[in-house]
Design a protein around this motif. Sequence first.
Motif, PDB file in Angstrom:
ATOM      1  N   ALA A 157       0.840  -1.201   0.000  1.00 18.92           N
ATOM      2  CA  ALA A 157       0.000   0.000   0.000  1.00 18.92           C
ATOM      3  C   ALA A 157       0.876   1.252   0.000  1.00 18.92           C
ATOM      4  CB  ALA A 157      -0.929  -0.002   1.210  1.00 18.92           C
ATOM      5  N   ILE A 158       1.914   1.246   0.839  1.00 20.75           N
ATOM      6  CA  ILE A 158       2.840   2.384   0.891  1.00 20.75           C
ATOM      7  C   ILE A 158       3.615   2.498  -0.417  1.00 20.75           C
ATOM      8  CG2 ILE A 158       4.873   3.317   2.051  1.00 20.75           C
ATOM      9  CD1 ILE A 158       3.806   1.900   4.621  1.00 20.75           C
ATOM     10  N   ALA A 159       4.135   1.357  -0.898  1.00 19.36           N
ATOM     11  CA  ALA A 159       4.892   1.377  -2.154  1.00 19.36           C
ATOM     12  C   ALA A 159       4.026   1.881  -3.306  1.00 19.36           C
ATOM     13  CB  ALA A 159       5.422  -0.019  -2.466  1.00 19.36           C
ATOM     14  N   GLY A 160       2.771   1.482  -3.320  1.00 20.55           N
ATOM     15  CA  GLY A 160       1.859   1.920  -4.383  1.00 20.55           C
ATOM     16  C   GLY A 160       1.606   3.414  -4.348  1.00 20.55           C
ATOM     17  N   ALA A 161       1.495   3.990  -3.139  1.00 23.14           N
ATOM     18  CA  ALA A 161       1.294   5.431  -3.021  1.00 23.14           C
ATOM     19  C   ALA A 161       2.510   6.191  -3.558  1.00 23.14           C
ATOM     20  CB  ALA A 161       1.038   5.806  -1.560  1.00 23.14           C
ATOM     21  N   VAL A 162       3.704   5.672  -3.266  1.00 22.94           N
ATOM     22  CA  VAL A 162       4.917   6.314  -3.768  1.00 22.94           C
ATOM     23  C   VAL A 162       4.968   6.219  -5.290  1.00 22.94           C
ATOM     24  CG1 VAL A 162       7.438   6.277  -3.752  1.00 22.94           C
ATOM     25  CG2 VAL A 162       6.176   5.833  -1.630  1.00 22.94           C
ATOM     26  N   GLU A 163       4.681   5.051  -5.822  1.00 20.49           N
ATOM     27  CA  GLU A 163       4.719   4.865  -7.272  1.00 20.49           C
ATOM     28  C   GLU A 163       3.719   5.779  -7.975  1.00 20.49           C
ATOM     29  OE1 GLU A 163       3.971   0.713  -7.566  1.00 20.49           O
ATOM     30  OE2 GLU A 163       5.857   0.172  -6.582  1.00 20.49           O
ATOM     31  N   ARG A 164       2.527   5.920  -7.409  1.00 26.86           N
ATOM     32  CA  ARG A 164       1.513   6.795  -8.011  1.00 26.86           C
ATOM     33  C   ARG A 164       1.977   8.255  -7.983  1.00 26.86           C
ATOM     34  NH1 ARG A 164      -3.873   6.409  -9.342  1.00 26.86           N
ATOM     35  NH2 ARG A 164      -3.221   4.281  -9.850  1.00 26.86           N
ATOM     36  N   MET A 165       2.591   8.697  -6.880  1.00 27.33           N
ATOM     37  CA  MET A 165       3.053  10.078  -6.821  1.00 27.33           C
ATOM     38  C   MET A 165       4.191  10.324  -7.814  1.00 27.33           C
ATOM     39  SD  MET A 165       2.530  13.050  -5.662  1.00 27.33           S
ATOM     40  CE  MET A 165       1.693  13.122  -4.067  1.00 27.33           C
ATOM     41  N   VAL A 166       5.071   9.347  -7.980  1.00 26.43           N
ATOM     42  CA  VAL A 166       6.130   9.477  -8.980  1.00 26.43           C
ATOM     43  C   VAL A 166       5.518   9.666 -10.366  1.00 26.43           C
ATOM     44  CG1 VAL A 166       7.982   8.232 -10.172  1.00 26.43           C
ATOM     45  CG2 VAL A 166       7.910   8.256  -7.668  1.00 26.43           C
ATOM     46  N   GLN A 167       4.465   8.916 -10.657  1.00 23.02           N
ATOM     47  CA  GLN A 167       3.780   9.074 -11.946  1.00 23.02           C
ATOM     48  C   GLN A 167       3.199  10.471 -12.087  1.00 23.02           C
ATOM     49  OE1 GLN A 167       0.801   6.027 -12.304  1.00 23.02           O
ATOM     50  NE2 GLN A 167       2.263   4.345 -12.103  1.00 23.02           N
ATOM     51  N   HIS A 168       2.546  10.962 -11.026  1.00 23.17           N
ATOM     52  CA  HIS A 168       1.942  12.296 -11.071  1.00 23.17           C
ATOM     53  C   HIS A 168       2.995  13.368 -11.331  1.00 23.17           C
ATOM     54  CE1 HIS A 168      -1.791  10.608  -9.990  1.00 23.17           C
ATOM     55  NE2 HIS A 168      -1.718  10.690  -8.672  1.00 23.17           N
ATOM     56  N   VAL A 169       4.116  13.285 -10.611  1.00 27.27           N
ATOM     57  CA  VAL A 169       5.165  14.300 -10.754  1.00 27.27           C
ATOM     58  C   VAL A 169       5.798  14.213 -12.137  1.00 27.27           C
ATOM     59  CG1 VAL A 169       7.395  15.084  -9.877  1.00 27.27           C
ATOM     60  CG2 VAL A 169       5.605  14.402  -8.271  1.00 27.27           C
ATOM     61  N   ARG A 170       6.040  13.017 -12.610  1.00 25.50           N
ATOM     62  CA  ARG A 170       6.616  12.839 -13.946  1.00 25.50           C
ATOM     63  C   ARG A 170       5.720  13.487 -15.007  1.00 25.50           C
ATOM     64  NH1 ARG A 170       6.355   7.430 -14.377  1.00 25.50           N
ATOM     65  NH2 ARG A 170       8.381   7.088 -13.366  1.00 25.50           N
ATOM     66  N   GLN A 171       4.420  13.265 -14.914  1.00 24.79           N
ATOM     67  CA  GLN A 171       3.485  13.828 -15.894  1.00 24.79           C
ATOM     68  C   GLN A 171       3.359  15.339 -15.742  1.00 24.79           C
ATOM     69  OE1 GLN A 171      -0.091  11.588 -15.134  1.00 24.79           O
ATOM     70  NE2 GLN A 171       0.722   9.694 -15.999  1.00 24.79           N
ATOM     71  N   HIS A 172       3.307  15.819 -14.508  1.00 25.55           N
ATOM     72  CA  HIS A 172       3.110  17.250 -14.262  1.00 25.55           C
ATOM     73  C   HIS A 172       4.336  18.065 -14.654  1.00 25.55           C
ATOM     74  CE1 HIS A 172       1.456  20.811 -12.200  1.00 25.55           C
ATOM     75  NE2 HIS A 172       2.686  21.009 -11.750  1.00 25.55           N
ATOM     76  N   CYS A 173       5.516  17.547 -14.346  1.00 20.34           N
ATOM     77  CA  CYS A 173       6.757  18.305 -14.543  1.00 20.34           C
ATOM     78  C   CYS A 173       7.462  17.960 -15.849  1.00 20.34           C
ATOM     79  CB  CYS A 173       7.710  18.069 -13.370  1.00 20.34           C
ATOM     80  SG  CYS A 173       7.064  18.623 -11.768  1.00 20.34           S
ATOM     81  N   GLY A 174       7.061  16.870 -16.480  1.00 17.27           N
ATOM     82  CA  GLY A 174       7.709  16.479 -17.730  1.00 17.27           C
ATOM     83  C   GLY A 174       9.143  16.042 -17.548  1.00 17.27           C
ATOM     84  N   ALA A 175       9.464  15.517 -16.367  1.00 25.11           N
ATOM     85  CA  ALA A 175      10.823  15.064 -16.081  1.00 25.11           C
ATOM     86  C   ALA A 175      10.757  13.969 -15.025  1.00 25.11           C
ATOM     87  CB  ALA A 175      11.696  16.215 -15.584  1.00 25.11           C
TER      88      ALA A 175
END
Length: 260
Positions: free
Chosen positions: A195-213
């Motif tokens: 559950a914790i690992a999944g939350a981190v992975e989802r946030m990494v996806q969000h930041v990657r998409q939002h920031c383009g990096a």
Amino acid sequence: MTFLALDVGNTRLKWAQYDSPQPGAKLLGHGAVFLENIDRLADEDWRDLPAPTHMLGCIVAGEAIRRRVEEQMEMWDFTPHWAVSSAAEAGMTNGYDHPTRLGADRWVAMIGAHARMLKQSPTPRPMVVVMVGTAVTVEAIDASGKFLGGLILPGHGIMLRALESGTAGLRVPTGDVCEFPTNTSDALTSGGTYAIAGAVERMVQHVRQHCGAEPVCMMTGGAGWKMAPSMSVQFELVDTLIFDGLLEIAQERLGTVWDV
């Protein structure tokens, strides 16, 4: 000019003494005690400590704990200072709806992580900063140092206690993390970890998409080591993010908030 940094969480108080209140200062000593043992600090852990000239702490444990900690520092001649969240400090901008309501530990850890990233990377990069303790926080920071927002979820212990209190018969020891659990202990431990690992992975996806990096991911907290084998994203485990953040804030405050 020695400096005492305190990280007072929900379970333990961690302290570190440095030879100066600035990033890169030499570590002179450190330790940790459970909150129930705070009242013995002056007579035990801090008894032979060279008297600090400055102190800055980060506390989430509440006003009563703060007063108990300050009582243990009365043997020294300085005014205790505590970090609080603000609209901007030490190179970071706070994007919270109400900046002062952001947890001080989250804010200080992000300041420490952002400063560490700038020292490591020739080009500023977005970040995901994770603290794994009694609670888990997963923070997003863009390349300019703006805090975009973050997640809060229960840590391993809270998850297990919630299940035990709300589900009949779940009184089992901590198990192992595995892909296909075949007993209740392993199922509980694996469920909380993923559950914790999944939350981190989802946030990494969000930041990657939002920031383009691709974001830099850093993890800290007393239970961070438990997560390391189960993470699918690259990350750096840094035990000292809050102390690093306190040193950054201390350097900025010298000559303003403090008398030097």
